[in-house]
Design a protein around this motif. Structure first.
Motif, PDB file in Angstrom:
ATOM      1  N   LYS A  19      18.168  24.424  -7.442  1.00 11.78           N
ATOM      2  CA  LYS A  19      16.828  24.473  -6.870  1.00 11.78           C
ATOM      3  C   LYS A  19      16.813  24.117  -5.384  1.00 11.78           C
ATOM      4  O   LYS A  19      15.868  24.448  -4.666  1.00 11.78           O
ATOM      5  CB  LYS A  19      15.893  23.528  -7.627  1.00 11.78           C
ATOM      6  N   SER A  20      17.869  23.419  -4.940  1.00 10.28           N
ATOM      7  CA  SER A  20      17.908  23.029  -3.526  1.00 10.28           C
ATOM      8  C   SER A  20      17.964  24.250  -2.620  1.00 10.28           C
ATOM      9  O   SER A  20      17.464  24.219  -1.494  1.00 10.28           O
ATOM     10  CB  SER A  20      19.097  22.104  -3.264  1.00 10.28           C
ATOM     11  N   ALA A  21      18.566  25.334  -3.100  1.00 13.44           N
ATOM     12  CA  ALA A  21      18.613  26.569  -2.306  1.00 13.44           C
ATOM     13  C   ALA A  21      17.207  27.103  -2.073  1.00 13.44           C
ATOM     14  O   ALA A  21      16.861  27.527  -0.963  1.00 13.44           O
ATOM     15  CB  ALA A  21      19.470  27.616  -3.020  1.00 13.44           C
ATOM     16  N   TYR A  22      16.388  27.071  -3.109  1.00 12.35           N
ATOM     17  CA  TYR A  22      15.007  27.537  -2.983  1.00 12.35           C
ATOM     18  C   TYR A  22      14.197  26.600  -2.090  1.00 12.35           C
ATOM     19  O   TYR A  22      13.345  27.042  -1.311  1.00 12.35           O
ATOM     20  CB  TYR A  22      14.359  27.654  -4.362  1.00 12.35           C
ATOM     21  N   LEU A  23      14.480  25.301  -2.182  1.00 17.23           N
ATOM     22  CA  LEU A  23      13.770  24.337  -1.333  1.00 17.23           C
ATOM     23  C   LEU A  23      14.098  24.573   0.139  1.00 17.23           C
ATOM     24  O   LEU A  23      13.197  24.589   0.983  1.00 17.23           O
ATOM     25  CB  LEU A  23      14.137  22.906  -1.733  1.00 17.23           C
ATOM     26  N   VAL A  24      15.374  24.754   0.441  1.00 13.95           N
ATOM     27  CA  VAL A  24      15.774  25.029   1.824  1.00 13.95           C
ATOM     28  C   VAL A  24      15.097  26.293   2.329  1.00 13.95           C
ATOM     29  O   VAL A  24      14.564  26.335   3.449  1.00 13.95           O
ATOM     30  CB  VAL A  24      17.310  25.158   1.938  1.00 13.95           C
TER      31      VAL A  24
END
Length: 406
Positions: A19-24
């Motif tokens: 999910k960190s990819a989507y957050l970035v």
């Protein structure tokens, strides 16, 4: 919306690390500058290359960058760089280290050096989240000023159903946006924006117009509203729609219609951003029926349209006024003349000579001309980022003006 904000994203070892990819990506879309720091275990769940590509910055993992050359990663500089440090996801193991200060990895050392607000978004299995040690750690870290974004309930990686899912990236990005907008200079301000072209009717079918799409006006309205302003957008014909339902949109076609609206509401406004591409002239007489082809030539007598921006400048009272200029020659000289003549506080200047700038496209290249004869030029950018730069400049100038009066 987050233009100029520096967000440090921490990623720890959890299945939710994807999910960190989507957050970035969400933070980049909002205009933030993003850097990422990861634990080694996080790399088992998501590639550093993915996050480096999305953030457009190298990912920090180890204390040493290059052992042979003696180059080390400075966790102190990274911690001081950020305006906000969001660790998402944070595992039970990393949460325990954050609380105890066990700096056995680069992420924890960066956390201990951070002087900015720190947020965490826990992600773990149901039983781990409910365990007393996790509960105690969350209470302790919250009591010491770290903001905890509560996990949501749902299906977990173990197959259990319950609380422990990391909050969705879109929600976290919105919370960060709202956090930075709390102290926005534009909050509660009344902002008038004009946008789009004007269509000056020749007959019921034909008109005189220009290639303005109206996109810049729409983006400016969205940007100001996102920062808490009360926006009235007076726009000529456009196919774009505002995103914020709280923006009041007044649709017009002709310059005289725009003038009528501006005259009625300008005195109620704190700020005016006049980005509309208003036609300089209109037909003196509009035919009531469609003009038929009757000869090889036709003459249309034109009369000058009202100068809406000049009127607003002449009737300005403790208001901040921004105008736009599109020039094809002597751009800077003509821009400063317009700035003075129309009593503007700021002029946004662009040239048709710049590739990718002007009407109709997705990008623009602008310069800001101010009353102190300074010029601030920008590289070619997406129009949404141009809109953010313009609103940033307005906010900065309003802060400076307020300080000068103290």
């Amino acid at each position: 919306m987050l233009s100029g904000k520096k967000i440090l994203v921490g990623v720890t070892g959890s299945i939710a690390a994807y999910k960190s990819a989507y957050l970035v990506r969400e933070l980049i879309k909002l205009g933030a500058e993003v850097k990422v720091v990861m634990t080694h275990s996080a790399c088992d769940f998501i590639s550093p290359l993915t996050l480096s590509t999305l953030s457009k910055n190298p990912v920090a993992i180890d204390f040493v960058k290059d052992e042979e050359k003696g180059i080390w990663e400075n966790h102190v500089d990274l911690g001081l760089w950020a305006d906000l440090f969001i660790i998402a996801p944070v595992s039970a193991n990393s949460l325990s280290k954050l609380v105890s200060g066990n700096a056995d990895n680069f992420l924890i050392a960066t956390y201990l050096s951070a002087k900015c607000p720190v947020w965490i978004a826990p992600a773990m299995d149901l039983d781990m989240f409910k365990h007393f040690s996790t509960s105690d750690n969350l209470k302790t870290i919250a009591a010491n000023g770290v903001s905890v974004i509560e996990p949501t309930s749902g299906e977990l990686a173990s197959g259990l159903e319950g609380k422990g899912r990391m909050e969705e990236p879109e929600v976290i990005a919105q919370l960060i946006h709202e956090f930075f907008m709390e102290d926005s200079v534009l909050k509660g301000k009344n902002v008038l924006i004009t946008g789009g072209p004007t269509y000056e009717a020749i007959d019921p079918v034909r008109f005189i117009g220009n290639h303005s799409s109206g996109k810049t006006g729409i983006l400016l309205a969205d940007e100001c509203a996102a920062r808490g302003a009360k926006v009235t957008l007076v726009t000529g014909p456009t196919n774009f729609k505002v995103k914020d339902p709280n923006i009041e949109v007044i649709q017009i076609k002709a310059a005289t219609e725009m003038m009528d609206v501006v005259e009625k509401i300008w005195s109620q406004m704190d700020i005016g951003i006049f980005s509309a591409a208003v036609a300089d002239y209109r037909p003196k007489n509009q035919a009531e029926e469609k003009i038929k082809k009757s000869s090889d030539e036709m003459t249309i007598e034109l009369v000058k349209n009202p100068d809406i921006l000049l009127w607003a400048g002449n009737n300005k009272k403790n208001q901040y006024l921004v105008g736009f200029a599109l020039e094809t020659e002597n751009e800077t000289e003509n821009g400063f003349k317009k700035l003075a003549k129309k009593n503007l506080d700021l002029l946004v200047l662009n040239s048709l000579k710049d590739k990718g700038a002007g009407f109709g496209g997705e990008t623009n290249k602008v310069s800001f001309l101010s009353t102190d004869n300074k010029i601030k030029s920008f590289e070619l950018k997406d129009k949404s980022h141009v809109a953010a730069d313009i609103v940033d400049e307005i906010e900065n100038n309003l802060i400076d003006n307020s300080t000068d009066k103290l």
